[in-house]
Scaffold this active site. Structure first.
Site, mmCIF file in Angstrom:
data_model
loop_
_atom_site.group_PDB
_atom_site.id
_atom_site.type_symbol
_atom_site.label_atom_id
_atom_site.label_comp_id
_atom_site.label_asym_id
_atom_site.label_seq_id
_atom_site.Cartn_x
_atom_site.Cartn_y
_atom_site.Cartn_z
ATOM 1 C CE LYS A 80 105.358 29.452 -104.777
ATOM 2 N NZ LYS A 80 105.101 28.014 -104.765
ATOM 3 C CE LYS A 116 98.163 25.202 -103.195
ATOM 4 N NZ LYS A 116 99.639 25.185 -103.061
#
Length: 463
Positions: free
Chosen positions: A192, A261
């Site tokens: 990811k 983030k």
């Protein structure tokens, strides 16, 4: 599996993504117990047929499967282990590590650093909960695909844990979009993370390209149609551009703080491993600028205001622009996106390789997820093969018939884009980094090689 045979699922985190994921499981006939610290989210979930709970102990009771879809590693820590003073909203909750039944399966779907996912596994073992089957499985695709059960999911874990969780992962993922990543806990997070290199760059590239289009006085709808039909297409551009054109920034489909983030995970791990990420690092700095301007809770498409604060949805006055001017200006937008996507593909492929990801699996994951682009799909295989080409002559041999896509011509194309932006006082953060990466390759003598040889920028050898 009939509805009566489907197990109860505990679902923690009913935000933009989690709500859609949990509601989809309800729709598929699973009994789902939801927990969130915001009562409004619980009320919405109850309207969808889910069971709203008031504590972690209550949500976990009677459930052998638990999905954790909170936003950050700090929130995972607060939910699973101990209360942090900075997360007072979790203060009086029994920790999940105590509440989960013996032999339960815990799916960690939040995007966190791989080292954190590994620390969860280690801490569960230290605290006597090695009976829990942990799966590290971050997701990609956005709220719409979450609600449809068509996400891309990247999962890592022990073989027994994957076997336990597979049916649930398949319910939440689209056909062919569940990647079981070798390497155990942390492998899913690394996949990811490498994917988010592309997502973070493409999100900003969309605002940068459309900001330049606005400064050039172009019709945004016309630009969008041209980009989507060209080599400049990306999933992110097609997804974000309608919200950008219509200035639909609140409520956000995907808040700026989320991609900030995620890119922060990329850059912090890059610093830890001493790996250069020039495009991701610049994207992070621009996102921080947006945060400082109070845009953090708004949709990330709103970053166009850093490039063109004026209204952008109106077409130009026909007397101000000839058809030829419009065509050449749209070509600048396409070339800008094409160049950024080229270097983004190179940065992500080398980053994935540095973290030991299997190249073919990474390529397949990206092309079925939010990081997809025409450039990655068509030029990515050359870059993957090209990482093992050690010198310029090999690349020149590969370049037969591709002279129009050389480093030299791409330098000329990007130089024209950067100058056009300068002429209308439009900043090009990613565009200028892209040009400088290509110039670096030209100065190293790669000007006659195909432009996908920019992947060798990340190679310490000059070939």
């Amino acid at each position: 599996m009939t509805s009566s045979e489907k197990p109860c699922i505990a679902f923690i985190g009913l935000g933009a993504m989690g709500f859609g994921m949990a509601a989809n499981l309800v729709k598929q006939g699973y009994p789902v117990k939801g927990f969130d610290v915001f009562q409004a989210s619980l009320d919405r979930f109850k309207e969808k047929g889910g069971a709203a709970t008031a504590s972690l102990a209550e949500v976990a009771e009677g459930c052998l499967y638990c999905v954790c879809m909170v936003a950050t590693a700090a929130q995972v820590e607060a939910v699973v282990f101990e209360h942090k003073e900075s997360l007072a909203k979790y203060a009086d909750l029994e920790r999940l590590r105590k509440a989960l039944a013996k032999g339960a399966t815990l799916l960690l779907c939040s995007t966190t650093p791989s080292v954190y996912a590994q620390s969860v596994e280690d801490q569960l073992k230290r605290e006597g909960r090695d009976d829990i089957y942990l799966v590290d499985c971050p997701v990609s695709g956005g709220p719409k695909r979450a609600s449809e059960g068509t996400l891309s999911i990247m999962a890592g874990g022990s073989d027994p844990a994957i076997r336990k969780a597979r049916f649930l992962l398949e319910e939440m993922a689209d056909t062919g979009k569940l990647a079981i990543c070798p390497g155990g806990i942390g492998a899913g997070s690394n996949m990811k993370m490498a994917h988010q290199v592309l997502a973070a760059i493409h999100i900003l590239a969309t605002s940068e390209a459309m900001g330049l289009a606005a400064r050039l006085g172009l019709d945004m709808h016309q630009v969008r149609d041209a980009v989507i039909a060209s080599e400049a297409w990306s999933f992110v551009y097609e997804n974000r551009s309608p919200r950008l054109i219509n200035r639909e920034y609140t409520p956000p489909a995907s808040a700026l703080t989320i991609i900030l983030k995620d890119v922060g995970i990329v850059t912090s791990m890059a610093r830890l491993r001493q790996f250069p990420t020039p495009l991701s690092s610049v994207a992070e700095q621009v996102y921080l600028s947006g945060l400082a301007l109070g845009l953090g809770s708004e949709d990330d498409a709103g970053l166009i205001r850093l490039y063109s604060p004026e209204a952008i949805s109106l077409p130009p006055n026909s007397t101000e622009s000839t058809k030829a001017d419009t065509s050449s200006s749209i070509a600048l937008i396409i070339n800008l996106l094409r160049g950024i996507h080229l270097c983004a593909a190179a940065e992500s492929i080398t980053f994935a390789n540095h973290f030991g990801l299997e190249p073919r699996q990474f390529f397949e994951v990206v092309n079925t997820a939010a990081g997809a682009s025409w450039i990655f799909r068509e030029r990515g295989p050359n870059m993957i093969r090209g990482q093992v080409l050690s010198n310029k002559s090999d690349w020149v041999a590969e370049a037969q018939g591709q002279e129009e896509n050389s480093i030299e011509t791409s330098v000329e194309t990007m130089s024209a884009v950067v100058q056009a932006a300068r002429d209308v006082n439009c900043p090009l953060y990613l565009g200028n980094v892209t040009l400088n990466l290509l110039l670096s390759m030209k100065r190293r003598g790669w000007d006659g090689c195909p432009d996908d040889s920019v992947v060798k920028f990340w190679d310490c050898s000059d070939g």
